[in-house]
Motif scaffolding. Structure first.
Motif, PDB file in Angstrom:
ATOM      1  N   SER A   1       7.869  12.687  -6.504  1.00  0.00           N
ATOM      2  CA  SER A   1       7.926  11.427  -5.768  1.00  0.00           C
ATOM      3  C   SER A   1       8.142  10.262  -6.725  1.00  0.00           C
ATOM      4  O   SER A   1       7.921  10.378  -7.938  1.00  0.00           O
TER       5      SER A   1
ATOM      6  N   VAL B   1       7.623   6.066  -7.775  1.00  0.00           N
ATOM      7  CA  VAL B   1       6.780   4.877  -7.680  1.00  0.00           C
ATOM      8  C   VAL B   1       7.576   3.690  -8.208  1.00  0.00           C
ATOM      9  O   VAL B   1       8.195   3.782  -9.277  1.00  0.00           O
TER      10      VAL B   1
ATOM     11  N   ARG C   1      -1.529   1.007  -7.105  1.00  0.00           N
ATOM     12  CA  ARG C   1      -2.639   0.422  -6.343  1.00  0.00           C
ATOM     13  C   ARG C   1      -3.116  -0.858  -7.026  1.00  0.00           C
ATOM     14  O   ARG C   1      -3.445  -0.866  -8.195  1.00  0.00           O
TER      15      ARG C   1
ATOM     16  N   SER D   1       9.658   2.722   2.134  1.00  0.00           N
ATOM     17  CA  SER D   1       8.238   2.405   2.304  1.00  0.00           C
ATOM     18  C   SER D   1       7.968   0.920   2.093  1.00  0.00           C
ATOM     19  O   SER D   1       7.278   0.286   2.901  1.00  0.00           O
TER      20      SER D   1
ATOM     21  N   VAL E   1       0.062   4.467 -13.356  1.00  0.00           N
ATOM     22  CA  VAL E   1       0.765   5.571 -12.699  1.00  0.00           C
ATOM     23  C   VAL E   1       1.119   6.646 -13.722  1.00  0.00           C
ATOM     24  O   VAL E   1       1.761   6.365 -14.735  1.00  0.00           O
TER      25      VAL E   1
ATOM     26  N   GLU F   1      -3.263   0.306 -10.774  1.00  0.00           N
ATOM     27  CA  GLU F   1      -3.296   1.727 -11.122  1.00  0.00           C
ATOM     28  C   GLU F   1      -2.315   2.025 -12.255  1.00  0.00           C
ATOM     29  O   GLU F   1      -1.187   1.530 -12.260  1.00  0.00           O
TER      30      GLU F   1
ATOM     31  N   ARG G   1       6.693  10.726 -10.501  1.00  0.00           N
ATOM     32  CA  ARG G   1       5.474  11.511 -10.660  1.00  0.00           C
ATOM     33  C   ARG G   1       5.827  12.983 -10.881  1.00  0.00           C
ATOM     34  O   ARG G   1       6.953  13.416 -10.634  1.00  0.00           O
TER      35      ARG G   1
ATOM     36  N   THR H   1       0.843  -1.189   0.000  1.00  0.00           N
ATOM     37  CA  THR H   1       0.000   0.000   0.000  1.00  0.00           C
ATOM     38  C   THR H   1       0.880   1.241   0.000  1.00  0.00           C
ATOM     39  O   THR H   1       2.091   1.162   0.198  1.00  0.00           O
ATOM     40  N   GLY H   2       0.245   2.396  -0.197  1.00  0.00           N
ATOM     41  CA  GLY H   2       0.966   3.657  -0.122  1.00  0.00           C
ATOM     42  C   GLY H   2       1.194   4.284  -1.476  1.00  0.00           C
ATOM     43  O   GLY H   2       0.946   3.667  -2.526  1.00  0.00           O
ATOM     44  N   PRO H   3       1.696   5.510  -1.494  1.00  0.00           N
ATOM     45  CA  PRO H   3       1.857   6.265  -2.743  1.00  0.00           C
ATOM     46  C   PRO H   3       3.044   5.855  -3.595  1.00  0.00           C
ATOM     47  O   PRO H   3       3.205   6.375  -4.695  1.00  0.00           O
ATOM     48  N   HIS H   4       3.871   4.917  -3.103  1.00  0.00           N
ATOM     49  CA  HIS H   4       5.100   4.580  -3.828  1.00  0.00           C
ATOM     50  C   HIS H   4       5.003   3.258  -4.590  1.00  0.00           C
ATOM     51  O   HIS H   4       6.008   2.751  -5.096  1.00  0.00           O
TER      52      HIS H   4
ATOM     53  N   ASP I   1       5.032  15.443  -9.110  1.00  0.00           N
ATOM     54  CA  ASP I   1       5.383  16.115  -7.856  1.00  0.00           C
ATOM     55  C   ASP I   1       6.772  15.741  -7.351  1.00  0.00           C
ATOM     56  O   ASP I   1       7.189  16.178  -6.283  1.00  0.00           O
TER      57      ASP I   1
END
Length: 478
Positions: free
Chosen positions: A149, A151, A77, A126, A94, A92, A145, A71-74, A147
């Protein structure tokens, strides 16, 4: 499922195939949609045709198990998966830029390499905290991404501490991408998060030089050379590489994993604080190790016993980031008590990174003077005092840094620093009680309430003239 028969508009288990994307080496990819899902999705279909590498089949099953637990933003999903009658993974899609697209621009500026490296290290930390080692980290498996960050994708070769390791069970030879595998992976050891740190070091080396430290070896015999042969320093290819970045990269690429960063969080910390990086001989290195050192490694390897497996959690528990929040205006006995508490913490975690922090409280409205009554810069003076306070602590130079912040709200500054730097444990003092402090709330009470980690609060002894006996209030915040 015959991937060649798939076409746009077809529906597979409720997922509508919208557009075929560029294929990978072991899978086909489709952009898909499903009623009730507003986010863009991607379907990954492993290539299971006759004659395909059996690693594809095992890797699909491994990724199917692991991605569903992450789980998490890295990480993407996880949405759904099929069985071997109709194998696929839906996740997901990305949005971002694959890191491999930046390779053509290498060498990149040091500041950009550090920024990218810190983002990837945060993503690694993470998944490591979720009991997963990636084991195939490379630019094509990293998406940046908008922003900034990172993945991580493609967990087909990964290992989860709490799940069967199908790769190890079914293959006798090491697996991975030859340019990026860590030395212990060559020895078929798949249980150490520091293997990912090595692979990230290869990536940083590539970004800052345009060269891979070990080339592109294809055979296991070529992979084995990294068990005794170190790479050329990055400055050989790019003389503009600053010493602090060469220090970081070569520490990631140490053959002995015990000599690397103990955790991705500690690596991220150094990439974000280059001024605090302790320089060793690595920083000034201009050539590889000599023949005698290389031969000694080769000889030692011949007698080395098999590597013993340890849990990822066990490795991370030995390497936390500990923060000492020091009030330099507090009485000496409180400072001494904090030192005693820190020694106890550090004695149990010898690989800890220690960040000594002081907050210089400034006004919310008025402009504070740039110098004190003696003409000294208050910020620099606090830094000198902080280093003097920490001098007796039993911490190696490369494992301690010093930070002075200017803020009208010391508690918020401490909490923000802890959150932004993956701090695991805060040790701080609490001054004596008073009616004003009870009314306004003490700094330590605010930190305990808001911090994202364990907080140990040390209090003064009952009699200031006696030897201080620290009492601690431990509050875990997740």
């Amino acid at each position: 499922m015959n991937v060649r028969s798939l076409a746009s508009g077809q529906v597979v288990d409720g997922f509508k195939l919208e557009q075929q994307l560029d294929p990978g080496g072991m899978a086909d990819f489709w952009r898909v949609s499903r009623e009730g899902e507003s986010a863009p999705l991607i379907m990954k279909i492993p290539l299971l045709r006759r004659g395909e590498d059996p690693l594809t089949i095992v890797g699909f099953e491994q990724e199917q198990m692991i991605l569903a637990r992450l789980t998490g933003p890295h990480v993407p999903r996880f949405v759904a998966s099929g069985d071997f009658e109709r194998p696929y993974i839906v996740m997901e899609l990305v949005a971002g830029r694959p890191l491999k697209t930046l390779i053509a621009d290498a060498p990149l500026p040091a500041a950009e390499v550090a920024r990218i490296g810190a983002a990837v290290a945060e993503a690694l930390h993470s998944i490591h905290r979720q009991h997963v080692t990636h084991l195939d980290l490379k630019p094509s498996n990293i998406i940046l991404r908008d922003d900034g960050s990172a993945v991580l994708i493609d967990f087909g070769l990964s290992r989860h501490d709490q799940l069967p390791d199908l790769i190890a069970e079914e293959f006798d030879e090491p697996v991975g991408t030859g340019a990026y595998v860590a030395p212990e992976q060559v020895r078929r050891y798949r249980g150490d998060p520091r293997s990912d740190i090595f692979s990230l070091g290869v990536t940083l080396y590539f970004l800052v030089t345009g060269e891979r430290p070990y080339g592109e070896p294809e055979r296991e015999a070529e992979w084995r050379r990294r068990l005794w042969r170190d790479p050329f320093p990055p400055s050989r290819w790019n003389p503009l590489v600053p010493p602090w970045l060469q220090e970081i990269i070569l520490r990631c690429l140490e053959i002995d994993r015990e000599a690397r960063y103990s955790s991705a969080a500690q690596l991220r910390f150094d990439l974000q604080h280059p001024d605090g990086v302790a320089l060793t001989e690595r920083a000034a290195r201009r050539d590889r190790d000599g023949a005698l050192t290389v031969f000694s490694r080769w000889l030692k390897l011949r007698k080395a016993p098999p590597l013993r497996m340890r849990s990822i959690a066990g490795v991370l528990d030995r390497s936390p980031i500990v923060m000492a929040a020091i009030d330099l205006a507090a009485p000496d006995d409180l400072g001494d008590a904090i030192g005693v508490a820190l020694r106890r913490v550090l004695a149990t975690v010898p690989d800890a990174r220690l960040a000594c922090v002081n907050v210089l409280k400034v006004s919310r409205i008025a402009l504070d003077p740039l110098e004190d009554a003696h003409g000294r810069n208050p910020h620099l003076q606090r830094l000198v005092e902080l280093k003097h306070w920490a001098r007796p602590l039993p911490v190696e130079t490369e494992r301690i840094t010093y930070h002075v912040f200017e803020s009208p709200d010391p508690a918020s500054a401490i909490v923000e620093y802890a959150r932004n730097n993956n701090v695991d444990h805060i040790v701080m003092g609490a001054r004596g009680s008073s009616s004003l402090r009870r009314y306004l709330g003490s700094v330590s009470a605010q930190v305990v309430a808001q911090a994202p980690c364990t907080v140990t609060v040390v209090r003064r002894s009952a009699a200031a003239s006696d030897t201080p006996v620290p009492g601690t209030a431990d509050a875990s915040r997740g």
